[in-house]
Design an enzyme around this catalytic site. Structure first.
Site: not given
Lengths: 303, 303, 303, 303
Positions: C7-9, C11, C97, C125, C175, C182
Site C-alpha cells: 500500500g503506497l498511497g 501515507m 486506521n 498525515g 490511535k 482531533e
C-alpha cells in the site's frame, strides 16, 4: 516609555515584570501592599504606589494605564475612578477578561471624555513572563499605536503574537472566542484521556501516550505539552475533586453563538460539563430517577 | 387460546394477568416459586409450572411461548433451552428489551429449526396492566398472525396500540428508538424543571406548573402526567441521589445513529448526562482542573 | 534491515520513502504499477514488486510486512493472502486506521499460525515524510522489539514520537482516541473561527488572528498552524462546499464511549456535525418543520 | 366583562373568538382592516376599532387590555402608546412570547404609572380555539385577580390549564422553559423518526408506528398526536426543505441556562440543529474540510 499597571496578581504581576525588564518604566498599584512592594524590590524599573491617585499624579502625560483587574465590579470601580483622574489624551488599556460589550461601552464612555481606550485580550497564563503573551487588542487607530510598543514587549517578540483586531470591543471579542475554543480543546483532551484510562484491559500508560503525541501527531499542542508535563508527576489524580469552575468567557461564547445564530455545540457542551461537575444538574438527574420510577417502577437511588 | 409466559417480573407478571383476564390460558414460569404460585392463586386462567420443560410438555401445540426475561445471558439461556424443547411450527415471542441484531440472529437460528419467531417491543411499564401495552412486533407474516390475537388482548384494545412492523428484528428496532426518544423527552423535561426550580427569584411552584401544562399545552404528554402526579407528593426530591442508571436501549440508539450516519445529538447528550450522573466523567473533569492549573495557575479543588 | 510496505498511497508511499532514506531496504507493492515504479525510480533503497507473492518470496526471513491499506475489505483480503504466504516467526504490522477489535482478532488469528502481529496507529498525515510520524503500537513484546527499529526511523527521531502501548489492539485503540480528540479540536476551532467571521460589525481579519494565536496563546497547536497557513491564501472559503466526510475513527470513538459508559459529548457532537453537513439530518429537520406547522400554523419552507 | 384584544393574528384572533364566545365583550384592533372587520362580522360579542386610541376611548374603565403582538419593536411601540392612553387602575396583559426580563421591565414601568400588568405565557397554538389554551401568568395579586376570569374562558375550562405563577416576569419565564422543553421533545421525535426512516432494510411504516405509539406507550404526547395526523397524509416530506426557523424562546432558554449555571444540553443542541439547518454552520464545516485537507491531503468538496 512609561506605563501604569493596576492590578498585580498572577497576570498583572508578571506582565509588569516583563514590561519593566523590556525597558518600560512601570508604575504599579495593587491593593496588597506586600505584592506591590515585593515587585518594587524585585524589579529595577518598577515603582510601587500606595493608591491610584498617587500613581496617576506621578505618571507622565500623556498617560498609559493598563488595568489588569477581575472584570465586573472591581474593574467598573477602577474605570469610574480613572475617569476622574485622567485627562484628555490619556489611554486606558483594559487587559481583563471582560465581556466585549462592556468594552464597547467603556470605549464610548471614555471617548466622550477624550480619553483613549484599548481592550486587550491577553493569553498565555502563568507562562507569559517566560514565553511572552499573546495579545489581541481593539481600539481606535491612534490608541492602538500608543499601545503597540508595550504589546511588542509583552509579546514573544516584536514581530509576533500581537494583533490590532479592529475597533474597541474587538479585542475582547477575539479573546472570548479564543477561550471558547480553549474550552472545547480541553474537553476533547479530557474525554480522550478519560477513555484511555477507562480501558482497563489495556492498562495504558497515559503519561507515555501524552508525551508521545507531542511529537508529530495531529493533536500536538501546548495544552498537550502541559498535560504531558503534569502526567509525568501523576496520572491517577486521586487527590483531585471532579469539580471544575468556569469563568466568564466560556459562558459569553455560548451566549454569543445564540445571538449570532451560529451553532457552537462543542463550546456549549464543554461549558455544561463543567456546570454538571459542580452538581448543577442534580435536580435534573433526580427528576430522571423520579420519572423512571413512575413509569417503570425502577428503583430510585436514595440517600 | 394458550400461551406460555416465561419470566413473571414487573412486566411479565402483569402481562400474564392481562392475558389471562382477557381470556387466554396462561402457562407461567418464573424462577421464583413464590411469584409463580402467587399468580396462580390470583388469576383463574393462569397455571404455574416448576420448570420450563414441564411447562412446555403441558402446553398444547402448536405452542406460543412468550419470553419476558432480561436481555443478554438470561434470555440467551432460555433460547438455548427452548430450541431443545420446542417443535417445528411452534412460536417464540421475545418481549425483552433486546438488541435488534440479536433478534435478527434469534429469528434466523429458529427459522433453521422451523420454529417461528416474533420480536415484540413492549411499552407501557407498570401501568400496562391497567392501560394496556403498546406493542410493536416484527417477524414473518405467519408468525405475526399467530401472535396477533395475544397482542390485541395486551393492547389498550383490539384496534389500537399494536403494529406488525416488518421482518424479525424490526419490532425491537422500533422499540429501541421509542426508548431513544423517551430518553430525549425525559432529559428535556428534566432540564426545564431544573431551570424553573433554580430560579430562586420567582419561587415557582413546579407542581402547579406541571399540572397546568397537562392541559392544552404543547408539551402535554404521559411523561408530564407522571411528573405532575409525582410532584403532587414532593418537589424537593431531597432524599434522592442524582444517580441515574441507563439500560441498553438508549445506548443502542446512539450506536445505531453512528452506524446509520444520522445525527442523534439529543439522544447522545441524554445518555451522556446519565453516565455523568454516576461519576463516569470524573477523570475527565479532574483533567480539566489539572489543565486549568497548568496554564493559568488556577487552584484545583482537592479532597 | 528489510521491510515490505504494502500500500503506497498518501501515507504508505511517504512512509516507504522515509524508511528507505533512513537506511531500510523497502520491498514495495501497490496495485498501481505507476505508483510503485515511480517510487522505485525515486528511492535508491526501494524495490517494487508486481505482486504480493513475488514480494514475499524476495523478502528475507524472518519477514517484516507493513500493511498500509484502507481498513475493511481491502485490509482483510491482504491478511487472508498473507496468512498463506508468510511463515512462523514473520511479523505483520498493520498501520491502517483499523478498528481495535479487528486488530485484536487479527492478532489472535496470526498467533495461531505463529505469525507475529503489531497494530500501529500512525499520525502525521502528509507532513510525516518531512516531520516524522507519531506512532503508537500494540503487540507482544517480541513483536514490538522487531518493529521498534523501523518505528525509530519513521518517528521524528529515535527518541521521541513512538510508544509501545501494550497488547495487540492497544495501538489502534490509542490511535482511535487520538482521532476522537482531533475531531473535537477541529470542531472547536471551526466554531470559534465561524463566530469570528460571522461578527460583521468587527470585520475581523481571521488570517491575522490565526497567525497571532500561534504565538504564546493557550490554543496554539499544529492544527492552528495549518489553519493559519491555509488562511494566508484564502479566508472566505467561497469555493468550498460545507460538506465534511468522516472516517471510522471518529465513529468508533463514540461507539467506545457508549460501551465504556464514559461521556464523550464533544466527540459525539463533532461527529454529528459532520453527518449533518452531508444532509443526513434532513428528514429530522423536515419533521421539525412539520410539527411547527401542525401546532402553530407556522409556514413550512417548501421546495 | 370587557376586554381589549390588540393583535388579531393566528393567536390573538382565535383568543378573541374564544373570549367572545365565552361571554366577554371583546374590543378588537389589528393593523389589518380586513382581519378586524372579518372578526366583527363573525363574532357577536366582538367590536372592531380602526385605531388603538379609538378602542381605548370606547373601553369601559377600569380597562383590561390584552396585547397579542410579536415581541420586540411592535410590542414596545404598543406599550409606549398605551402608557399615554391608559389610566391608573387599568391593566395590560401581555400574551406575547416576550423575554421575561422585558416583562419585568414593563411591569416596573407600568407600576410607576399605577397601571397594572400581567405577563401571560400562552400555549396551545392554532388548536387553542377548539381545545382551550394553557396559560401561565405573572403579576401582582390584584392584577392576577382581574385577569383570572378571562383566563378561565381561554383555558380548557375554569378549573384547569391556567396558573398564576408569581410576580411579573414569572409567567413569561415559565413559558420560555415550556418552549425550551418543547424544542427538546421535538428534536427527540425528529431524531427517532429520522432513524426509523433511514433503516432501509426494515422499510418501516412510520405513519403506522406514530399512530401505534399514541396508545399506551411512554412517548405518547400531543406532539406525537400531531405527527401521527401529519404522517397520515405524507411521510416522505419530499416537498419540504430541511430549513427550520427558531423564535426567541428556544434561544432565551439557552441563555438562561448559561446565566443560571444549570446544564441544558438538550435544549442547546436542539437549538443549534435548527441554526445548522439554515446553513449557519457552513463556514465551520468548510473549515473542517480545509483542515482535513491541510493535514491529511483529503480532497475538499468544491462548488
Amino acid at each position: 516609555m512609561n506605563i501604569a499597571m493596576i492590578g498585580l496578581g498572577k497576570m498583572g504581576g508578571n506582565m509588569a515584570r516583563r514590561l519593566s525588564r523590556g525597558g518600560a518604566n512601570v508604575f504599579g498599584f495593587d491593593v496588597s501592599a506586600e505584592t506591590r512592594e515585593g515587585l518594587a524590590k524585585e524589579e529595577a524599573n518598577f515603582r510601587a504606589f500606595a493608591s491610584v491617585p498617587e500613581l496617576i499624579a506621578a505618571l507622565p502625560t500623556p498617560r498609559v494605564v493598563w488595568l489588569m483587574l477581575p472584570s465586573g465590579d472591581i474593574s467598573e470601580a477602577a474605570f469610574t475612578e480613572l475617569k476622574t483622574l485622567l485627562a484628555p489624551g490619556d489611554l486606558i488599556i483594559d487587559g481583563a477578561n471582560a465581556m466585549y460589550k462592556d468594552s464597547q461601552r467603556h470605549g464610548a464612555e471614555l471617548a466622550a471624555l477624550n480619553i483613549k481606550f484599548v481592550d486587550a485580550g491577553v493569553s498565555g497564563g502563568v507562562w507569559g513572563l517566560q514565553n511572552g503573551y499573546c495579545l489581541m487588542f481593539g481600539g481606535d487607530k491612534d490608541a492602538a499605536e500608543i499601545a503597540t510598543p508595550f504589546m511588542k514587549i509583552l509579546a514573544p517578540d516584536a514581530t509576533r503574537g500581537w494583533t490590532h483586531t479592529g475597533p474597541a470591543g474587538s479585542g475582547h471579542y477575539t479573546k472570548m472566542l479564543h477561550n471558547g475554543i480553549e474550552y472545547g480543546m480541553m474537553q476533547a483532551f479530557a474525554e480522550g484521556f478519560a477513555m484511555l484510562k477507562a480501558k482497563k484491559e489495556f492498562d495504558l500508560d497515559v503519561a507515555e501516550i501524552a508525551e508521545t503525541w507531542r511529537h508529530s501527531s495531529v493533536v500536538r499542542s501546548w495544552l498537550l505539552d502541559l498535560v504531558a508535563e503534569s502526567f509525568s508527576h501523576d496520572v491517577e489524580l486521586a487527590d483531585l475533586n471532579a469539580y471544575v469552575p468556569d469563568s466568564g468567557e466560556g459562558r459569553w461564547s455560548v451566549l454569543e453563538s445564540v445571538e449570532l445564530g451560529v451553532p457552537a455545540p462543542v463550546m456549549a457542551t464543554s461549558l455544561y460539563a463543567r456546570f454538571a461537575s459542580r452538581g448543577n444538574d442534580d435536580y435534573a438527574m433526580k427528576m430522571l430517577s423520579l420519572m423512571r420510577n413512575a413509569f417503570g417502577g425502577h428503583a430510585m437511588s436514595k440517600k
